[in-house]
Design an enzyme around this catalytic site. Sequence first.
Site, PDB file in Angstrom:
ATOM      1  N   HIS A  63      53.876  24.279   2.589  1.00 52.61           N
ATOM      2  CA  HIS A  63      53.486  23.461   1.302  1.00 52.61           C
ATOM      3  C   HIS A  63      53.851  23.905   0.065  1.00 52.61           C
ATOM      4  O   HIS A  63      53.051  24.112  -0.602  1.00 52.61           O
ATOM      5  CB  HIS A  63      52.050  22.908   1.587  1.00 52.61           C
TER       6      HIS A  63
ATOM      7  N   GLY B 135      59.940   5.660  -3.166  1.00 56.95           N
ATOM      8  CA  GLY B 135      59.321   6.098  -4.529  1.00 56.95           C
ATOM      9  C   GLY B 135      60.161   6.986  -5.359  1.00 56.95           C
ATOM     10  O   GLY B 135      61.123   7.100  -4.941  1.00 56.95           O
TER      11      GLY B 135
ATOM     12  N   ASP C  90      57.009  20.443   5.617  1.00 56.08           N
ATOM     13  CA  ASP C  90      56.308  21.239   4.471  1.00 56.08           C
ATOM     14  C   ASP C  90      54.796  20.951   4.282  1.00 56.08           C
ATOM     15  O   ASP C  90      54.129  21.870   3.654  1.00 56.08           O
ATOM     16  CB  ASP C  90      57.107  20.944   3.200  1.00 56.08           C
TER      17      ASP C  90
ATOM     18  N   GLU D 211      45.977  22.086   6.601  1.00 54.25           N
ATOM     19  CA  GLU D 211      46.730  23.352   6.260  1.00 54.25           C
ATOM     20  C   GLU D 211      45.434  24.391   5.577  1.00 54.25           C
ATOM     21  O   GLU D 211      44.378  23.598   4.806  1.00 54.25           O
ATOM     22  CB  GLU D 211      47.436  22.666   4.975  1.00 54.25           C
TER      23      GLU D 211
ATOM     24  N   ARG E 263      52.569  14.288   3.062  1.00 51.35           N
ATOM     25  CA  ARG E 263      51.074  14.851   3.692  1.00 51.35           C
ATOM     26  C   ARG E 263      51.241  14.822   5.294  1.00 51.35           C
ATOM     27  O   ARG E 263      51.875  13.922   5.931  1.00 51.35           O
ATOM     28  CB  ARG E 263      50.168  14.009   3.221  1.00 51.35           C
TER      29      ARG E 263
ATOM     30  N   GLY F 235      56.686  22.459  -1.695  1.00 43.13           N
ATOM     31  CA  GLY F 235      57.549  21.676  -2.128  1.00 43.13           C
ATOM     32  C   GLY F 235      57.838  21.670  -3.638  1.00 43.13           C
ATOM     33  O   GLY F 235      58.883  21.746  -4.435  1.00 43.13           O
TER      34      GLY F 235
HETATM   35  C1  8YV Z   1      50.406  20.262  -4.682  1.00 44.94           C
HETATM   36  C2  8YV Z   1      51.327  18.367  -3.847  1.00 44.94           C
HETATM   37  O1  8YV Z   1      49.715  19.628  -5.809  1.00 44.94           O
HETATM   38  O2  8YV Z   1      51.628  17.225  -5.949  1.00 44.94           O
HETATM   39  C3  8YV Z   1      51.407  17.054  -4.764  1.00 44.94           C
HETATM   40  O3  8YV Z   1      51.326  16.129  -4.383  1.00 44.94           O
HETATM   41  O4  8YV Z   1      51.073  18.140  -2.704  1.00 44.94           O
HETATM   42  C4  8YV Z   1      51.626  19.449  -4.255  1.00 44.94           C
HETATM   43  O5  8YV Z   1      52.471  19.708  -5.424  1.00 44.94           O
HETATM   44  C5  8YV Z   1      50.226  21.921  -5.051  1.00 44.94           C
HETATM   45  O6  8YV Z   1      50.670  22.443  -3.962  1.00 44.94           O
HETATM   46  C6  8YV Z   1      49.205  22.113  -5.797  1.00 44.94           C
HETATM   47  O7  8YV Z   1      48.000  21.836  -5.029  1.00 44.94           O
END
Ligand code: 8YV
Length: 312
Positions: free
Chosen positions: A278, A152, A255, A260, A231, A280
């Site tokens: 986490h 993606g 990550d 979590e 995830r 990223g």
């Molecule tokens: C979280 C993320 O949103 O965009 C996503 O799917 O996993 C991250 O960017 C960020 O940790 C805020 O909750």
Amino acid sequence: MTVVLAIGPYSERDISGLKSAFDPIFLDTPSQMHELDASERSKIKALAFKGHTSFGVNEIAMLPNLNLIANFGVGYDAIDISAANERNIKVTNTPNVLNDDVADLAVAMLLMQVREMAQASEWAHSGNWKTAGEYRLNRKFSGGRAGIVGLGRIGREIANRLAAFKMDIHYYARTEKETPGWTYHSDVTSLAAAVDYLIVAVVGGPDTINFVSREVIAALGPRSIIVNISRGSTIDEEAMLEALETGKIGGAALDVFLNEPNINPRFYSLPNVVVQPHQGSGTVETRDAMAALQRDNIHAFIQGSNLITPVN
Ligand code: 8YV
């Protein structure tokens, strides 16, 4: 005036952005909705949601006049989309603006793992370099075989970066893409068997639970490395831990995790795992862009115009 509720672990910057735009009610977690009385809850029309705590049927039921959930993040697996659909609630997310950061972190974690950068840094920090000599030789990164699970928006950015490292790019996606020179696999086990590095960039949610299954992990070799920036739910975590502990795979750079931030403590004692909290999309620039896109979706909803990045 549209009443907005903001739920989640927002930064000071996000809070001031939301305050000046909508003057919302702020809560840290969905469970705190119980602190609002029924008449307050019934005035709420839009929700600015952030975080990974589940927002399902019961939570939606507490907001009888909710029409919009604007998620802060591209992944919206915490939100029950079928429950939202039942109530005609629109959901938006924040795609694209975080692609670069997440792809950068995936590549950095892989490079860190392959070149043993944390261990080598510790070698120098501890004075071992002076007293015990050179750090041990590690492994060439450029020119390896990379397998991307999910081509993606983010997966493609990762593949582009690894192609610049002269890697042989393999990928799994539901359908073959227009990617000259890259090898398509219609199943993840065949992808795993063909590569040194498996980078998981598939969306989370009910459809991809344990997508990287025990069988997929078994198809990887003892020198292989798994990278996960999607995830925790997309990998059979128990099978991965066992493979890491017994040397069936070489390492992992992660990550994201199940549960979590209370991650499985077995990860802490594994020397062959790079663990990131986490983060990223966790740069000032990208989080600002995500916050702005979340606000823009709420503005569009209030003005009755087309939502910018709807997901349902
Ligand atoms: C979280 C993320 O949103 O965009 C996503 O799917 O996993 C991250 O960017 C960020 O940790 C805020 O909750």
